[in-house]
Scaffold this active site. Structure first.
Site, mmCIF file in Angstrom:
data_model
loop_
_atom_site.group_PDB
_atom_site.id
_atom_site.type_symbol
_atom_site.label_atom_id
_atom_site.label_comp_id
_atom_site.label_asym_id
_atom_site.label_seq_id
_atom_site.Cartn_x
_atom_site.Cartn_y
_atom_site.Cartn_z
ATOM 1 N N ASP A 1 0.872 -1.173 0.000
ATOM 2 C CA ASP A 1 0.000 0.000 0.000
ATOM 3 C C ASP A 1 0.907 1.221 0.000
ATOM 4 O O ASP A 1 1.902 1.265 0.735
ATOM 5 C CB ASP A 1 -0.872 0.016 1.252
ATOM 6 C CG ASP A 1 -1.972 -1.036 1.235
ATOM 7 O OD1 ASP A 1 -1.961 -1.902 0.348
ATOM 8 O OD2 ASP A 1 -2.839 -0.986 2.126
ATOM 9 N N HIS B 1 5.074 -7.299 -0.539
ATOM 10 C CA HIS B 1 4.890 -8.555 -1.244
ATOM 11 C C HIS B 1 5.632 -8.527 -2.576
ATOM 12 O O HIS B 1 6.028 -7.463 -3.065
ATOM 13 C CB HIS B 1 3.389 -8.781 -1.487
ATOM 14 C CG HIS B 1 2.567 -8.820 -0.231
ATOM 15 N ND1 HIS B 1 1.951 -9.964 0.215
ATOM 16 C CD2 HIS B 1 2.272 -7.849 0.677
ATOM 17 C CE1 HIS B 1 1.297 -9.701 1.345
ATOM 18 N NE2 HIS B 1 1.483 -8.427 1.644
ATOM 19 N N SER C 1 7.430 3.968 5.763
ATOM 20 C CA SER C 1 8.680 4.259 5.094
ATOM 21 C C SER C 1 8.456 4.293 3.592
ATOM 22 O O SER C 1 7.401 4.696 3.129
ATOM 23 C CB SER C 1 9.752 3.233 5.473
ATOM 24 O OG SER C 1 11.022 3.699 5.085
#
Length: 288
Positions: A103, A159, A260
């Site tokens: 995300d 991922h 981050s």
């Protein structure tokens, strides 16, 4: 409670608009010491403390836990690295699609021109400075890049953007500057200054791809499943880490322990399908 949250939101928005104050409060402090303290605090196992901390967190961020696998957390750390409900992040169905590994909000992106790219308008840096090695940066000198910024409230796991195999990881020690747009406009070569890791991998067809997770202020730690290793500001080495780990597209590779950035590097021949400012969820189309 709604009135308190509305007041906090107004205060937060005013703070975000005051760039000098925002920069002062998030950067002109003992960044590494504060990050280590936050790491220790976040791991205190107390459901009551976790609920209180999350309630305060909600006042100042757009924290949404509706798609979290669990509704209760033993610590603030558990909430930072929360898992999602099955099916919460479907993968883009387009043939040949590379998907967003996390995300994020898309920052600077585009072509790497003669080994140079940008963290913000007018703030270039060199790819070999980010990687810490000119030879490992060479496959992407004329490729493309996309900067993916995770805010503190976002899902923190990342991922595989495609079927790939990680061949090597380089850890590069550094600082913990904030990586928000305000800091990116003020600190030259910021990504090259911060704690980071370069994940060198190959796609199923043999072409190279690299992901560079960059740490930021507060927890600034990175867990990599491929190495069963936690990289952080106190990590003493080794820093060159051979690896042989295969992942299917969408498979979890690790997590940040706070917000981050991940910078994705693609070789020539792969086209980005996103633009600066776009909000992405893990699994949405990134490139093809």
């Amino acid at each position: 409670m709604k009135a308190i949250q509305a007041a906090a939101t107004r205060w937060r928005d005013r703070l975000l608009l005051q760039e000098d104050l925002n920069f002062l409060l998030t950067n002109r402090i003992p960044r590494i010491a504060v990050s280590r303290w936050m790491g220790r605090f976040s791991r205190i196992e107390s459901p009551l403390l976790a609920r209180l901390a999350i309630a305060v967190w909600r006042l100042f961020t757009e924290l949404d836990l509706s798609d979290a696998k669990h509704s209760r957390f033993h610590s603030l750390h558990d909430c930072f690295i929360r898992e999602l409900k099955p099916g919460a992040r479907p993968l883009a169905p387009e043939p040949g699609a590379l998907v967003s590994p996390c995300d994020a909000i898309v920052g600077a992106c585009g072509r790497v021109e003669a080994g140079r790219l940008y963290q913000a308008k007018g703030f270039p840096y060199r790819i070999e400075d980010l990687f810490g090695d000119a030879a490992r940066a060479a496959p992407y000198r004329d490729g493309s890049f996309v900067t993916l910024r995770l805010t503190s409230a976002m899902y923190h796991r990342f991922h595989a953007p495609a079927d790939l195999r990680i061949e090597h990881v380089t850890h590069i020690a550094g600082d913990t500057w904030n990586v928000n747009p305000i800091a990116l406009k003020r600190i030259e070569r910021l990504f090259c200054r911060n704690e980071r890791a370069a994940l060198h991998a190959r796609l199923a067809d043999g072409r190279p791809i690299a992901l560079v997770p960059v740490a930021a202020i507060l927890v600034s730690s990175l867990r990599l499943h491929a190495l069963d290793l936690l990289l952080h500001t106190g990590y003493a080495g080794p820093h060159e880490l051979p690896c042989d780990a295969s992942y299917a597209k969408g498979q979890e590779m690790g997590w940040f322990q706070h917000g981050s950035t991940i910078i994705v590097f693609l070789p020539p021949g792969l086209a980005l399908r996103v633009g600066s400012g776009q909000r992405l969820r893990m699994g949405q189309l990134l490139a093809s």
